[in-house]
Scaffold this active site. Structure first.
Site, short mmCIF file in Angstrom:
data_model
loop_
_atom_site.label_atom_id
_atom_site.label_comp_id
_atom_site.label_asym_id
_atom_site.label_seq_id
_atom_site.Cartn_x
_atom_site.Cartn_y
_atom_site.Cartn_z
N GLU A 43 12.08 -4.66 -4.61
CA GLU A 43 11.23 -4.89 -5.77
C GLU A 43 11.86 -4.60 -7.10
OE1 GLU A 43 7.86 -2.27 -5.57
OE2 GLU A 43 7.02 -2.87 -7.14
N GLY A 84 0.97 -1.20 0.04
CA GLY A 84 -0.07 -0.03 0.10
C GLY A 84 0.86 1.36 0.08
C1 LIG Z 1 0.50 -2.98 -13.06
C2 LIG Z 1 0.64 -2.15 -11.81
C3 LIG Z 1 0.97 -2.59 -10.50
C4 LIG Z 1 0.86 -1.65 -9.32
N1 LIG Z 1 0.99 -2.24 -8.45
C5 LIG Z 1 0.98 -1.69 -7.14
C6 LIG Z 1 0.90 -1.91 -5.75
O1 LIG Z 1 0.76 -3.20 -5.68
N2 LIG Z 1 1.23 -0.99 -4.98
C7 LIG Z 1 1.35 0.24 -5.06
O2 LIG Z 1 1.51 0.99 -4.01
N3 LIG Z 1 1.21 0.84 -6.22
C8 LIG Z 1 1.21 -0.11 -7.46
N4 LIG Z 1 1.35 0.42 -8.68
C9 LIG Z 1 1.39 1.85 -8.60
C10 LIG Z 1 2.76 2.28 -9.23
O3 LIG Z 1 3.88 2.09 -8.23
C11 LIG Z 1 2.62 3.83 -9.79
O4 LIG Z 1 1.77 3.64 -11.00
C12 LIG Z 1 3.82 4.58 -9.99
O5 LIG Z 1 4.55 4.84 -8.86
C13 LIG Z 1 3.69 5.75 -10.75
O6 LIG Z 1 2.93 6.72 -10.11
P1 LIG Z 1 1.43 7.42 -10.69
O7 LIG Z 1 0.63 6.39 -11.40
O8 LIG Z 1 1.00 8.25 -9.55
O9 LIG Z 1 2.16 8.31 -11.82
P2 LIG Z 1 3.04 9.64 -11.62
O10 LIG Z 1 3.89 9.63 -10.69
O11 LIG Z 1 1.82 10.70 -11.42
O12 LIG Z 1 3.79 9.81 -12.84
C14 LIG Z 1 3.24 10.11 -14.42
C15 LIG Z 1 4.30 10.46 -15.28
O13 LIG Z 1 5.08 11.56 -14.75
C16 LIG Z 1 6.50 11.16 -14.64
N5 LIG Z 1 7.16 11.66 -13.56
C17 LIG Z 1 6.77 11.59 -12.29
N6 LIG Z 1 7.68 12.32 -11.67
C18 LIG Z 1 8.73 12.80 -12.26
C19 LIG Z 1 10.11 13.09 -12.11
N7 LIG Z 1 10.50 13.37 -10.92
N8 LIG Z 1 10.87 13.31 -13.19
C20 LIG Z 1 10.55 12.83 -14.45
N9 LIG Z 1 9.20 12.20 -14.81
C21 LIG Z 1 8.37 12.23 -13.84
C22 LIG Z 1 6.17 9.67 -14.58
O14 LIG Z 1 7.34 8.97 -14.89
C23 LIG Z 1 5.08 9.08 -15.44
O15 LIG Z 1 5.58 9.11 -16.96
C24 LIG Z 1 0.93 -0.50 -9.87
C25 LIG Z 1 1.19 0.13 -11.11
C26 LIG Z 1 0.90 -0.71 -12.25
C27 LIG Z 1 0.84 -0.16 -13.38
#
Ligand SMILES: Cc1cc2nc3c(=O)[nH]c(=O)nc-3n(C[C@H](O)[C@H](O)[C@H](O)COP(=O)(O)OP(=O)(O)OC[C@H]3O[C@@H](n4cnc5c(N)ncnc54)[C@H](O)[C@@H]3O)c2cc1C
Length: 432
Positions: A297, A179
């Protein structure tokens, strides 16, 4: 002689866990990087020689020796599954299979025997994970608990938490989920808003998590929550709690993905009361703990093999239709060479883990290059099949291609996005 040509190509690179064995990385005594290289890796600052820290290493014979037994179990689990089901290895949820792995000693490979583990180390885990993913065996029921939750509890948990959770995880009995992410807090994880407040008996949790893999099947979530301060306080005031997902006030809503599967969920906490012993480690040290958890991870072979069932199915198709022209061989050879190189890099990272180091930059490099490989495979295979309309293609191969194409975008999101990893690599190389 197209079949012979393909066979010759496959034998010369021979990636065996996919049905093809790898002489590139010879079996034999382990050759981990020298202590001097380990020390060099810890040096901070500009111009750090990143690639000097990724010295070629071999899988120790003792760990290679695990391969026949784990392969037999993995093959048996996947035997009656079609390729499109086997391609769902990461999300394949089969608690009975995970318990069989536990009973056979294939879970908790890196954990102490005192808690039901095997005390074998990261190389053994590499062999087991490689075999499971290559066969397309269902790993979801033990995957997160074995990889992340148990090592986290071992490192930061109380003795009572270790005694209760780790042996059960090693037996494949408990499903854990992570989480961390929330709406608005993914890459910027320090901004989490889910809050736990102290009560007379423990903690009361309110908030929401999202994209939580396996929450709908999970027994427990290890949640990153704010226990003091505000989301503007960044790293301070964060803690990790073990949340019983059956507790009153927890609501889990599955989310469908592009392929139509639902393997992750959003999770809501509405005045969820937890006992004091739900806290892992010390209050306010959640950021340090979660950073260490992410290192588990991102290292390991799982960032290379997500599309490998499709690769195997496509090579089987090429063999079946007898296509072995120069362009096809170049395509297969290119993928094989990349897979062999990535595997060697991943084993080199594993060697660093075996030395007790934390190769954060190198693991990020392998994940970034690995997920690029995993994502390019379905595109190239789709283009290749489209360029040969005269060939009869099995419905099973089409379904596998369809599935991998739909889920591939997630490979470079889950476990940390590509852009964020590249930032870590640049920092590790002293470039920012
Ligand atoms: C199949 C799958 C399983 C998952 N399972 C889990 C789980 O079990 N538990 C859990 O907690 N999460 C889980 N996640 C979530 C995953 O960890 C997040 O989607 C990921 O950390 C990205 O966060 P976000 O979706 O909020 O995107 P954002 O952080 O909003 O990013 C959006 C875009 O902006 C870019 N970006 C953001 N910050 C920067 C920066 N500093 N510099 C350059 N570019 C940047 C990103 O690279 C991306 O392209 C899962 C995701 C997927 C797809």
């Amino acid at each position: 002689m197209p079949l012979l040509a393909l066979a010759a190509l496959a034998t010369s690179f021979d990636i065996s866990c996919t049905g093809w064995a790898i002489p590139l990385i010879q079996n034999g005594p382990c050759r981990p990087p020298s202590a001097a290289i380990g020390a060099q890796a810890k040096t901070k600052g500009r111009g750090r020689p990143l690639f000097d820290t990724l010295t070629l290493a071999s899988l120790p014979e003792a760990d290679e020796a695990l391969r026949p037994a784990i392969r037999a179990l993995a093959d048996e689990a996947a035997a009656n599954a079609s390729a499109d089901v086997r391609a769902r290895s990461w999300s394949g949820f089969d608690p009975a299979f995970s318990r069989r792995l536990g009973a056979a000693g294939f879970l908790g490979l890196t954990l102490p025997k005192a808690y039901g583990g095997q005390e074998r180390g990261p190389f053994a885990r590499f062999v087991v994970v490689e075999e499971l993913l290559s066969a397309g065996a269902p790993v979801a029921a033990h995957w997160i608990a074995d990889r992340q939750s148990a090592p986290l509890i071992l490192n930061y948990g109380s003795e009572a938490q270790r005694d209760y959770y780790i042996p059960r995880i090693c037996r494949g009995e408990l499903v854990f989920c992570i989480g961390m992410s929330e709406p608005g807090s993914g890459s910027d994880l320090a901004s989490v808003r889910t809050r736990a407040e102290r009560t007379e008996t423990g903690w009361r949790v309110n908030g929401q998590k999202i994209w939580t893999t396996n929450a709908m099947h999970g027994d427990y979530m290890i949640a990153l929550v704010r226990t003091s301060g505000t989301s503007e306080d960044r790293h301070a005031g964060l803690s990790q709690l073990i949340i019983d997902l059956k507790a009153p006030g927890v609501t889990v809503r599955p989310i469908a993905d592009l392929a139509g599967d639902a393997h992750f969920a959003e999770v809501f906490f509405d005045n969820v009361d937890l006992p004091a012993e739900a806290l892992i480690g010390n209050e306010g040290e959640g950021w340090k703990q979660v950073t260490a958890e992410l290192a588990f991870e991102r290292s390991g072979p799982e960032r290379i093999y997500s599309s490998v069932v499709l690769l195997d199915a496509w090579v089987a198709h090429l063999q079946k239709v007898g296509r072995g022209d120069a362009a096809t061989l170049a395509l297969v050879g290119g993928f094989t060479a990349r897979l062999a190189t990535l595997r060697a890099m991943s084993i080199a990272c594993t060697a660093r883990l075996a030395l007790g180091e934390s190769p954060v930059t190198e693991a990020s490099l392998v994940k970034d290059l690995g997920t690029a490989f995993e994502q390019e495979l379905p595109v190239a295979i789709g283009d290749d099949l489209a360029a040969h309309p005269e060939e009869a293609v099995d419905a099973e191969l089409y379904r596998t291609l369809m599935f991998v194409t739909h889920v591939a975008p997630s490979f470079s999101l889950r476990g940390g996005t590509r852009e964020v990893l590249r930032g870590i690599i640049a920092r590790g190389m002293g470039l920012r």
